[in-house]
Design an enzyme around this catalytic site. Structure first.
Site, mmCIF file in Angstrom:
data_model
loop_
_atom_site.group_PDB
_atom_site.id
_atom_site.type_symbol
_atom_site.label_atom_id
_atom_site.label_comp_id
_atom_site.label_asym_id
_atom_site.label_seq_id
_atom_site.Cartn_x
_atom_site.Cartn_y
_atom_site.Cartn_z
ATOM 1 N N HIS A 285 0.845 -1.201 0.000
ATOM 2 C CA HIS A 285 0.000 0.000 0.000
ATOM 3 C C HIS A 285 0.880 1.251 0.000
ATOM 4 O O HIS A 285 0.692 2.165 -0.808
ATOM 5 C CB HIS A 285 -0.929 -0.023 1.224
ATOM 6 C CG HIS A 285 -1.759 1.210 1.415
ATOM 7 N ND1 HIS A 285 -3.123 1.237 1.213
ATOM 8 C CD2 HIS A 285 -1.420 2.473 1.789
ATOM 9 C CE1 HIS A 285 -3.581 2.455 1.448
ATOM 10 N NE2 HIS A 285 -2.555 3.238 1.810
ATOM 11 N N GLU A 286 1.854 1.281 0.912
ATOM 12 C CA GLU A 286 2.722 2.471 1.012
ATOM 13 C C GLU A 286 3.509 2.691 -0.276
ATOM 14 O O GLU A 286 3.596 3.804 -0.788
ATOM 15 C CB GLU A 286 3.692 2.344 2.191
ATOM 16 C CG GLU A 286 3.037 2.305 3.556
ATOM 17 C CD GLU A 286 1.985 3.371 3.748
ATOM 18 O OE1 GLU A 286 2.140 4.480 3.204
ATOM 19 O OE2 GLU A 286 0.988 3.083 4.422
ATOM 20 N N HIS B 67 1.591 4.250 -3.077
ATOM 21 C CA HIS B 67 1.473 5.718 -3.041
ATOM 22 C C HIS B 67 2.588 6.347 -3.876
ATOM 23 O O HIS B 67 2.399 7.389 -4.505
ATOM 24 C CB HIS B 67 1.529 6.234 -1.603
ATOM 25 C CG HIS B 67 0.221 6.135 -0.871
ATOM 26 N ND1 HIS B 67 -0.970 6.578 -1.401
ATOM 27 C CD2 HIS B 67 -0.088 5.637 0.354
ATOM 28 C CE1 HIS B 67 -1.961 6.359 -0.532
ATOM 29 N NE2 HIS B 67 -1.444 5.780 0.536
ATOM 30 N N TYR C 29 -4.522 14.454 -3.086
ATOM 31 C CA TYR C 29 -4.868 13.731 -1.857
ATOM 32 C C TYR C 29 -5.972 14.444 -1.075
ATOM 33 O O TYR C 29 -5.794 14.820 0.079
ATOM 34 C CB TYR C 29 -3.613 13.553 -1.010
ATOM 35 C CG TYR C 29 -3.681 12.360 -0.068
ATOM 36 C CD1 TYR C 29 -3.818 11.068 -0.558
ATOM 37 C CD2 TYR C 29 -3.607 12.533 1.306
ATOM 38 C CE1 TYR C 29 -3.876 9.980 0.301
ATOM 39 C CE2 TYR C 29 -3.670 11.450 2.171
ATOM 40 C CZ TYR C 29 -3.804 10.180 1.649
ATOM 41 O OH TYR C 29 -3.862 9.091 2.502
ATOM 42 N N GLU D 285 -6.083 6.530 -2.253
ATOM 43 C CA GLU D 285 -6.091 5.510 -1.197
ATOM 44 C C GLU D 285 -6.526 4.155 -1.739
ATOM 45 O O GLU D 285 -5.963 3.114 -1.388
ATOM 46 C CB GLU D 285 -7.041 5.938 -0.065
ATOM 47 C CG GLU D 285 -6.372 6.766 1.008
ATOM 48 C CD GLU D 285 -5.214 6.021 1.646
ATOM 49 O OE1 GLU D 285 -5.388 4.852 2.015
ATOM 50 O OE2 GLU D 285 -4.120 6.590 1.752
ATOM 51 N N ASP E 281 -10.138 13.997 7.575
ATOM 52 C CA ASP E 281 -9.429 13.024 6.733
ATOM 53 C C ASP E 281 -9.249 13.520 5.294
ATOM 54 O O ASP E 281 -9.500 12.784 4.341
ATOM 55 C CB ASP E 281 -10.220 11.690 6.786
ATOM 56 C CG ASP E 281 -9.561 10.552 6.040
ATOM 57 O OD1 ASP E 281 -8.316 10.512 5.988
ATOM 58 O OD2 ASP E 281 -10.299 9.705 5.500
ATOM 59 N N HIS F 3 -9.675 8.226 3.471
ATOM 60 C CA HIS F 3 -9.658 6.837 3.966
ATOM 61 C C HIS F 3 -11.073 6.329 4.249
ATOM 62 O O HIS F 3 -11.238 5.192 4.677
ATOM 63 C CB HIS F 3 -8.844 6.712 5.270
ATOM 64 C CG HIS F 3 -7.395 7.000 5.126
ATOM 65 N ND1 HIS F 3 -6.882 8.275 5.248
ATOM 66 C CD2 HIS F 3 -6.347 6.196 4.849
ATOM 67 C CE1 HIS F 3 -5.577 8.229 5.075
ATOM 68 N NE2 HIS F 3 -5.218 6.989 4.831
HETATM 69 ZN ZN LIG Z 1 -2.524 5.245 2.263
#
Ligand SMILES: [Zn+2]
Length: 366
Positions: free
Chosen positions: A179-180, A183, A194, A203, A276, A281
């Protein structure tokens, strides 16, 4: 072994020593020279040098084993409880180094390698930027820090144990690591802003490729998958996972992800952390479920069926950085049609996924 490319001795000096010394000196000088350059450039750029010494490429076998011919460098640093100003910290494991015995270090290393292999082998992508960007991870960030993040340059992992994640949980989950890193892929491709829906798509692409890396690494079938992100890494009192892609809103107590557009959460993209960034998210549950429904309908290897469709949408240049859910839906349907044919099972599955979450689609031409 010195893996820094900033050497104190110039290559010409080392070459002179290698030419004039005895066999032992020659080997030592060549070794220093060759380990001072990027591993992947050794064989290509040192051909002429080898010839001067009457050596063949096979003579490079004296170098440490498992030196990869391709792929980015993979380095893990220990930031030892420090925060941003201390990044990246002290280098504790480089590309060709053996495991350290520190689980966070070794998991971050393995997860980055598995993710880079996934992008290279499935999509012929060389690292997160497509141009061999070195993979840098820092572990032991902060004190009981309950998060992991991509800074724009590198990955960072806290130890957990602050009440949200079990200690060590953040590096244990390959889908969190992928996941990271995704990005980073998004940053160097569609560049999705974002905030709001483009941020929720950002996301979601990270969750989609996070779960695909896990499915591929563990041989999980889309039809029987749990579709949980970060399974078994939360404190058990909170719940079993961080997100549930097939049933958003059910991963843990207080999971506020909507399962479709009827429950879309409209939040301001302001500085209040509760909002957020406009629900990036939160509303990501909607495109997550669209993907999971489509992949489950098809069954089999989701990374091979729909992975290429989502990858083409993310990196193909047509998805705007301000894209919303409808833009993404229309593009995935179009790309599935280009790849598998209009009216194909795959395209119908993609269409069905977005219909399930009530995102409006362009009319079906049939
Ligand atoms: Zn993320």
């Amino acid at each position: 072994m010195n893996r820094c490319r900033c050497t104190i001795a110039p290559p010409s000096l080392l070459l002179t020593v290698a030419e004039q010394g005895d066999a032992e000196t020659r080997d030592a000088a060549l070794r220093t020279l060759l380990t001072s350059v990027a591993l992947r450039s050794r064989r290509s750029s040192f051909g002429p040098t080898l010839l001067r010494f009457g050596l063949s490429p096979a003579d490079l076998d004296f170098l440490p084993a498992q030196a990869p011919d391709t792929g980015p460098e993979n380095s893990v640093y220990d930031v030892a409880g420090g925060e941003e100003q201390a990044l990246p910290g002290r280098l504790v494991r480089g590309t060709t180094d053996p495991p350290t015995g520190d689980a966070a270090v070794d998991e971050a290393f393995d997860g980055a390698a598995t993710t880079a292999d996934f992008y290279r082998e499935e999509f012929d992508r060389d690292s997160v930027d497509g141009r061999g960007l070195d993979l840098v991870s820092s572990v032991h960030f902060g004190q009981r820090y309950d998060n992991a993040f991509w800074t724009g340059d590198q990955m960072v992992y806290g130890d957990g144990g602050g009440g949200v994640f079990v200690p060590g949980g953040l590096t244990r989950a390959i889908d969190v690591i992928a996941h990271e890193l995704t990005h980073g892929v998004t940053q160097f491709s569609a560049g999705l802003e974002y905030r709001g829906q483009s941020g929720a798509l950002n996301e979601s692409f990270s969750d989609v490729f996070g779960i695909l890396v896990k499915h591929r690494a563990e041989g999980i079938d889309a039809a029987s998958a749990s579709w949980l992100i970060g399974e078994d890494i939360l404190e058990p009192a909170l719940g079993g996972a961080l997100r549930n892609m097939i049933a958003p809103g059910t991963a843990y107590a207080g999971d506020d992800q909507p399962a479709d557009m009827d429950a879309y959460v409209d939040l301001p993209a302001d500085d209040d952390p509760r909002n957020d960034n406009g629900g990036v998210h939160i509303n990501s549950g909607i495109p997550n479920r669209a993907f999971a429904e489509a992949a489950r309908a098809l069954g089999g290897d989701a990374w091979a069926t729909l992975g290429p469709v989502w990858y083409e949408v993310l990196t193909g240049g047509e998805l705007s950085r301000f894209a919303d859910f409808e833009d993404c839906a229309a593009l995935t349907v179009a790309v599935a049609g280009e790849r598998y044919g209009g009216g194909s099972t795959e395209q119908d599955a993609v269409r069905g996924g977005w219909e399930a979450v009530k995102v409006r689609l362009p009319p079906d031409p049939r």
